[in-house]
Enzyme design. Structure first.
Site, PDB file in Angstrom:
ATOM      1  N   HIS A  43      -3.770  -4.768  -0.289  1.00 20.40           N
ATOM      2  CA  HIS A  43      -3.298  -5.337   0.978  1.00 20.40           C
ATOM      3  C   HIS A  43      -3.393  -6.863   0.925  1.00 20.40           C
ATOM      4  O   HIS A  43      -4.487  -7.416   1.099  1.00 20.40           O
ATOM      5  CB  HIS A  43      -4.159  -4.835   2.144  1.00 20.40           C
ATOM      6  CG  HIS A  43      -3.922  -3.420   2.514  1.00 20.40           C
ATOM      7  ND1 HIS A  43      -3.008  -3.061   3.478  1.00 20.40           N
ATOM      8  CD2 HIS A  43      -4.480  -2.277   2.064  1.00 20.40           C
ATOM      9  CE1 HIS A  43      -3.018  -1.739   3.608  1.00 20.40           C
ATOM     10  NE2 HIS A  43      -3.891  -1.243   2.759  1.00 20.40           N
TER      11      HIS A  43
ATOM     12  N   GLU B 129      -2.512  -8.890   3.164  1.00 15.68           N
ATOM     13  CA  GLU B 129      -2.891  -9.378   4.491  1.00 15.68           C
ATOM     14  C   GLU B 129      -4.384  -9.211   4.771  1.00 15.68           C
ATOM     15  O   GLU B 129      -4.891  -9.755   5.764  1.00 15.68           O
ATOM     16  CB  GLU B 129      -2.063  -8.674   5.572  1.00 15.68           C
ATOM     17  CG  GLU B 129      -2.480  -7.262   5.914  1.00 15.68           C
ATOM     18  CD  GLU B 129      -2.020  -6.197   4.944  1.00 15.68           C
ATOM     19  OE1 GLU B 129      -2.192  -5.005   5.268  1.00 15.68           O
ATOM     20  OE2 GLU B 129      -1.496  -6.543   3.861  1.00 15.68           O
TER      21      GLU B 129
ATOM     22  N   CYS C  45       0.841  -1.197   0.000  1.00 15.50           N
ATOM     23  CA  CYS C  45       0.000   0.000   0.000  1.00 15.50           C
ATOM     24  C   CYS C  45       0.883   1.256   0.000  1.00 15.50           C
ATOM     25  O   CYS C  45       1.623   1.480  -0.944  1.00 15.50           O
ATOM     26  CB  CYS C  45      -1.000  -0.033   1.151  1.00 15.50           C
ATOM     27  SG  CYS C  45      -2.344   1.173   0.952  1.00 15.50           S
TER      28      CYS C  45
END
Length: 206
Positions: A188, A190, A79
């Protein structure tokens, strides 16, 4: 071991949890020796480019990052961490980045307006399908069209030579970049479910 750089602008819990889930040994650190000892580096980040760049400089780790990547150590920017890899950002002024990726960080809203596209909200928040280079090792465990999660108002532009994945949001959004073993994802991983975990798993093997 993966060194996750802590410079005060990243939400590190979900990233650390995701890496541990797939069996990665991690260390959240602002220490140069830890980064030098690591096999891989992750540069996370949320917020504004100028503030993040100043905070990263204040840690004294910029030289360490440049030295380790010059040796071929894999780095993944996520990001805002990806945006910091760029030559410069045009987010509320012009600000120099690390210069590991040749290109600029530009406003999604401004570029949508230039194309005459209305009705799309900025920040760009949500799931988008990913189109990527099949030969890229970072994507070896996922398939074309898999969805990843974005949260951002600015994006990498004028970086065609480094783009390895993109998504459409009215305009073509740079999803991921690579220069040697320096990688960046605007989305992202994650927060992208199993697809994101598979991307992180692949990064452990580059």
């Amino acid at each position: 071991m993966i060194a996750i750089i802590d410079y005060g602008v990243g939400n590190l819990f979900s990233l650390t949890a995701s890496l541990k889930y797939i069996g990665a040994e991690t260390k959240v650190t602002g220490n140069a020796d830890d980064i030098k000892a690591a096999d891989r580096i992750i540069l996370p980040g949320v917020g504004a480019f100028e503030d993040a760049m100043e905070k990263l400089k204040a840690t004294g780790l910029v030289d360490t990052i440049m030295e380790e990547t010059s040796k071929g150590k894999p780095l993944l920017g996520i990001c805002l961490g990806m945006q910091l890899l760029f030559r410069e950002s045009h987010e509320y002024g012009v600000h120099k980045g690390l210069g590991l990726i040749d290109g600029v960080v530009a406003s999604i809203d401004d570029d949508l307006k230039k194309e005459g596209i209305d009705g799309l909200k900025v920040p760009h928040i949500g799931w988008n399908s990913l189109r990527f280079d099949e030969d890229e090792p970072l994507f070896k465990y996922i398939k074309q069209g898999d969805c990843v999660y974005y949260v951002h108002s600015f994006y990498g532009r004028d970086c065609e030579q480094s783009v390895i994945a993109d998504s459409m949001y009215g305009i073509k959004i740079t999803g991921a970049v690579r220069n040697g073993k320096v990688y960046g994802t605007q989305f992202h991983p994650e927060k992208s479910g199993d697809v994101g975990l598979d991307i992180l798993r692949a990064f452990m093997e580059v």
